[in-house]
Design a protein around this motif. Structure first.
Motif, PDB file in Angstrom:
ATOM      1  N   THR A 273       0.806  -1.277  -0.315  1.00  0.00           N
ATOM      2  CA  THR A 273      -0.138  -0.144   0.026  1.00  0.00           C
ATOM      3  C   THR A 273       0.864   0.898   0.188  1.00  0.00           C
ATOM      4  N   PRO A 274       0.230   2.110  -0.171  1.00  0.00           N
ATOM      5  CA  PRO A 274       0.556   3.643   0.019  1.00  0.00           C
ATOM      6  C   PRO A 274       1.430   4.018   1.103  1.00  0.00           C
ATOM      7  N   ILE A 275       0.843   3.402   1.691  1.00  0.00           N
ATOM      8  CA  ILE A 275       0.952   3.932   3.610  1.00  0.00           C
ATOM      9  C   ILE A 275       1.740   2.670   4.328  1.00  0.00           C
ATOM     10  N   GLY A 276       2.560   1.757   3.844  1.00  0.00           N
ATOM     11  CA  GLY A 276       3.479   0.546   4.281  1.00  0.00           C
ATOM     12  C   GLY A 276       2.691  -0.815   3.576  1.00  0.00           C
ATOM     13  N   ASP A 277       3.616  -1.602   4.252  1.00  0.00           N
ATOM     14  CA  ASP A 277       3.503  -3.414   3.287  1.00  0.00           C
ATOM     15  C   ASP A 277       2.257  -3.992   4.491  1.00  0.00           C
ATOM     16  N   LEU A 278       1.280  -4.776   4.629  1.00  0.00           N
ATOM     17  CA  LEU A 278       0.597  -5.371   4.606  1.00  0.00           C
ATOM     18  C   LEU A 278       1.031  -6.942   4.550  1.00  0.00           C
ATOM     19  N   SER A 279       1.255  -8.065   5.524  1.00  0.00           N
ATOM     20  CA  SER A 279       1.984  -9.616   5.695  1.00  0.00           C
ATOM     21  C   SER A 279       0.732  -9.849   5.988  1.00  0.00           C
ATOM     22  N   VAL A 280       0.076 -10.721   5.320  1.00  0.00           N
ATOM     23  CA  VAL A 280      -0.874 -11.141   4.921  1.00  0.00           C
ATOM     24  C   VAL A 280      -1.196 -12.774   5.406  1.00  0.00           C
ATOM     25  N   LEU A 281      -1.402 -13.299   6.196  1.00  0.00           N
ATOM     26  CA  LEU A 281      -1.748 -15.193   5.960  1.00  0.00           C
ATOM     27  C   LEU A 281      -3.063 -15.674   4.588  1.00  0.00           C
ATOM     28  N   LEU A 282      -3.113 -16.337   4.340  1.00  0.00           N
ATOM     29  CA  LEU A 282      -4.307 -16.234   3.459  1.00  0.00           C
ATOM     30  C   LEU A 282      -4.744 -16.994   3.924  1.00  0.00           C
ATOM     31  N   ASN A 283      -5.975 -18.051   4.639  1.00  0.00           N
ATOM     32  CA  ASN A 283      -6.049 -19.668   4.026  1.00  0.00           C
ATOM     33  C   ASN A 283      -7.996 -19.840   3.409  1.00  0.00           C
ATOM     34  N   LEU A 284      -8.060 -20.239   2.559  1.00  0.00           N
ATOM     35  CA  LEU A 284      -8.762 -20.886   1.307  1.00  0.00           C
ATOM     36  C   LEU A 284      -9.325 -22.235   1.455  1.00  0.00           C
ATOM     37  N   SER A 285     -10.615 -22.061   1.299  1.00  0.00           N
ATOM     38  CA  SER A 285     -11.103 -23.016   1.258  1.00  0.00           C
ATOM     39  C   SER A 285     -12.716 -23.529   0.498  1.00  0.00           C
ATOM     40  N   SER A 286     -13.061 -24.677  -0.346  1.00  0.00           N
ATOM     41  CA  SER A 286     -14.184 -24.851  -0.475  1.00  0.00           C
ATOM     42  C   SER A 286     -14.727 -26.162  -0.046  1.00  0.00           C
ATOM     43  N   GLU A 287     -16.094 -25.638   0.362  1.00  0.00           N
ATOM     44  CA  GLU A 287     -16.727 -27.099   0.943  1.00  0.00           C
ATOM     45  C   GLU A 287     -18.352 -27.160  -0.075  1.00  0.00           C
ATOM     46  N   ASP A 288     -18.186 -28.159  -0.652  1.00  0.00           N
ATOM     47  CA  ASP A 288     -19.888 -28.314  -1.134  1.00  0.00           C
ATOM     48  C   ASP A 288     -20.123 -27.289  -2.382  1.00  0.00           C
ATOM     49  N   GLY A 289     -18.594 -27.013  -3.462  1.00  0.00           N
ATOM     50  CA  GLY A 289     -19.177 -25.324  -4.385  1.00  0.00           C
ATOM     51  C   GLY A 289     -18.899 -24.308  -3.559  1.00  0.00           C
ATOM     52  N   ARG A 290     -19.182 -24.069  -1.842  1.00  0.00           N
ATOM     53  CA  ARG A 290     -18.765 -22.922  -1.349  1.00  0.00           C
ATOM     54  C   ARG A 290     -17.120 -22.354  -0.988  1.00  0.00           C
ATOM     55  N   ILE A 291     -17.256 -21.315  -1.262  1.00  0.00           N
ATOM     56  CA  ILE A 291     -15.887 -20.495  -1.266  1.00  0.00           C
ATOM     57  C   ILE A 291     -15.647 -20.002   0.396  1.00  0.00           C
ATOM     58  N   ALA A 292     -14.377 -20.377   1.574  1.00  0.00           N
ATOM     59  CA  ALA A 292     -14.873 -20.066   2.646  1.00  0.00           C
ATOM     60  C   ALA A 292     -13.114 -19.400   2.540  1.00  0.00           C
ATOM     61  N   GLY A 293     -12.920 -18.410   3.263  1.00  0.00           N
ATOM     62  CA  GLY A 293     -11.903 -17.773   3.773  1.00  0.00           C
ATOM     63  C   GLY A 293     -11.191 -16.977   5.396  1.00  0.00           C
ATOM     64  N   ILE A 294     -10.569 -17.505   5.941  1.00  0.00           N
ATOM     65  CA  ILE A 294      -9.967 -16.449   6.595  1.00  0.00           C
ATOM     66  C   ILE A 294      -8.366 -15.306   6.334  1.00  0.00           C
ATOM     67  N   ALA A 295      -8.059 -14.564   6.412  1.00  0.00           N
ATOM     68  CA  ALA A 295      -6.992 -13.872   7.098  1.00  0.00           C
ATOM     69  C   ALA A 295      -6.605 -13.809   8.354  1.00  0.00           C
ATOM     70  N   LYS A 296      -5.313 -14.151   8.238  1.00  0.00           N
ATOM     71  CA  LYS A 296      -3.791 -13.533   9.623  1.00  0.00           C
ATOM     72  C   LYS A 296      -3.194 -12.491   9.278  1.00  0.00           C
ATOM     73  N   GLN A 297      -3.753 -11.032  10.253  1.00  0.00           N
ATOM     74  CA  GLN A 297      -2.955 -10.345  10.496  1.00  0.00           C
ATOM     75  C   GLN A 297      -2.022 -10.129  11.495  1.00  0.00           C
ATOM     76  N   GLY A 298      -1.169 -10.724  11.784  1.00  0.00           N
ATOM     77  CA  GLY A 298      -0.698 -10.168  13.215  1.00  0.00           C
ATOM     78  C   GLY A 298      -1.082 -11.138  14.160  1.00  0.00           C
ATOM     79  N   GLU A 299      -1.532 -11.276  14.604  1.00  0.00           N
ATOM     80  CA  GLU A 299      -2.571 -11.294  16.344  1.00  0.00           C
ATOM     81  C   GLU A 299      -4.030 -11.713  15.306  1.00  0.00           C
ATOM     82  N   ASP A 300      -3.730 -10.860  14.324  1.00  0.00           N
ATOM     83  CA  ASP A 300      -5.573 -10.580  14.033  1.00  0.00           C
ATOM     84  C   ASP A 300      -5.892 -11.376  12.892  1.00  0.00           C
ATOM     85  N   ILE A 301      -7.278 -12.404  13.256  1.00  0.00           N
ATOM     86  CA  ILE A 301      -7.563 -13.340  12.326  1.00  0.00           C
ATOM     87  C   ILE A 301      -9.385 -12.631  11.729  1.00  0.00           C
TER      88      ILE A 301
END
Length: 334
Positions: free
Chosen positions: A248-276
Motif C-alpha cells: 500500500t502507499p502507506i506501508g506493506d501488509l503481510s497477510v496469511l490467507l487460508n482459502l477453502s471450498s466445501e460443497d461448492g462454497r468458498i470460505a476464507g480467513i486472513a491472519k495479520q499479526g495476531e488479528d484473524i
C-alpha cells in the motif's frame, strides 16, 4: 470562546486560514472574548504546510484542558501519485505523531467540540475514531471514509453532535461560520457573512427529523455472489494457505490467507499479526476471486480484493476509497 486550530507537517493552508479569519472576525461582533490560536501537538514551533513549503507559527501545544473548539485541517499534496508528498501519505504520517494520541483524548472530552475541514476527518478516521459516526470529507476521500467504517454523508457540513466535519477545501469557511452560528448565534454569523461577502452553501446535515425515502439499490458484490451461488471451478485451484504481501502507499501488509471450498462454497480467513478476520462476500468469476476484508494495520480500512492464481503464485490488487490500488503478491505454502 477558545478556538485551537491544529497545525501538522503538510497541512493545507486554506483549511487553516479560512476558519482563522472567520473566528477572528466573529470576535469583532461578539461581546464574548474569542481567543483563536494556531497550535501543534508538539508545542511552539514553525510548521511546514503542504503548499510550497510555506510555514506558519504554532504558538503552543494543544491544550485539552481548555473548553472550546479544536479544528483539524486536512493535508495538501498530490492526489494522483503514489509519492511521499501525496495527501494519503501525509495524513497517515500525521497519525504516527503525538497528534494521534491528543485527538484520541480530545474526542472523548465533553467540553471539547472537535471539528475538521476537508481531509481532517480522514486523519481521525485513519485512527479508527470515526467508526459508526457520520462525517464528510473532500469528494475524492469519501470512498476512503467509508472504508474506515464511517458513514459518509454527501453534504457541505455534517453536524454529528460533538463532531462537526466539512467537505472540500473551501468548506473551511462554511464549517467556521456554522460553528460561529452554533456557539454565538445566527446574527453574529450573518454579520461575518456580510463582512466577507460570502454565503454558506447547502444545508447542514444532522441526524434529526424525518429520514427521506431511499431507493433500493442492490449491492453489486452481494448480487454477483447470489447469481453465481459462489460455485467453484475445479480447474481453478485456489485452495490452501497463502503468504501474501500487499504493497500500500502507506506501508506493506503481510497477510496469511487460508482459502477453502466445501460443497461448492468458498470460505476464507486472513491472519495479520495476531488479528484473524473472515473474508466477506467471496465471489469467483472465471479464474479470479473477489472479496472484502477489514484490516487494522497500517490503518483501519475495509479493503476490496481481486486476485488471480497461476499455479502456486497469487497476484492481484486491493482497493480502499481514494487510495491508489495496492498490488498483492503471494505464494502457496500448503
Amino acid at each position: 470562546m477558545n478556538v485551537q486550530i491544529v497545525l501538522f507537517d503538510g497541512f493545507d493552508l486554506l483549511d487553516v486560514i479560512a476558519p482563522y479569519e472567520v473566528f477572528n472576525a466573529a470576535g469583532m461582533y461578539s461581546n464574548e472574548d474569542i481567543i483563536v490560536k494556531l497550535v501543534s501537538a508538539e508545542g511552539e514551533r514553525m510548521v511546514m504546510s503542504g503548499v510550497n513549503q510555506l510555514q506558519l507559527q504554532a504558538s503552543g501545544k494543544i491544550d485539552l484542558s481548555s473548553k472550546g473548539i479544536i479544528l483539524v485541517p486536512g493535508a495538501s499534496g498530490s492526489v494522483d501519485d503514489n509519492e511521499p508528498d501525496s495527501i494519503p501519505v501525509r495524513i497517515k504520517q500525521a497519525t504516527e505523531t503525538e497528534l494521534s494520541n491528543v485527538l484520541k483524548e480530545a474526542i472523548r472530552k465533553p467540553d471539547i467540540l472537535l471539528s475538521t475541514v476537508c481531509g481532517g476527518s480522514l486523519l481521525l478516521a485513519m485512527d479508527g475514531l470515526l467508526e459508526g459516526r457520520h462525517a464528510v470529507t473532500h469528494h475524492l476521500g469519501m470512498g476512503l471514509l467509508q472504508a474506515t467504517n464511517t458513514f459518509p454523508v454527501h453534504a457541505r457540513v455534517v453536524d454529528d453532535g460533538d463532531l462537526i466535519t466539512g467537505g472540500g477545501v473551501t468548506s473551511g469557511l462554511d464549517v467556521a461560520l456554522y460553528l460561529v452560528e452554533r456557539e454565538l448565534g445566527p446574527r453574529i454569523a450573518h454579520a461575518v457573512e456580510k463582512l466577507f461577502e460570502y454565503e454558506r452553501r447547502g444545508t447542514v446535515w444532522k441526524a434529526e427529523g424525518n429520514a427521506p425515502k431511499e431507493s433500493k439499490h442492490e449491492n453489486p458484490m452481494e448480487a454477483t455472489s447470489s447469481r453465481s451461488s459462489n460455485q467453484t471451478d475445479k480447474s481453478f485451484n485456489f485452495q490452501g494457505k497463502w503468504e501474501t504481501t500487499i504493497s500500500t502507499p502507506i506501508g506493506d501488509l503481510s497477510v496469511l490467507l487460508n482459502l477453502s471450498s466445501e460443497d461448492g462454497r468458498i470460505a476464507g480467513i486472513a491472519k495479520q499479526g495476531e488479528d484473524i478476520v473472515t473474508l466477506n462476500n467471496i465471489v469467483q468469476e472465471g479464474n479470479q476471486l473477489k472479496w472484502s476484508m477489514k484490516v487494522k494495520k497500517p490503518i483501519r480500512l475495509s479493503l476490496k480484493f481481486i486476485v488471480s492464481v497461476d499455479g502456486n503464485n497469487m497476484y492481484g490488487e486491493a482497493k480502499a476509497g481514494m487510495l491508489p490500488s495496492s498490488k498483492l503478491i503471494g505464494h502457496r505454502i500448503s
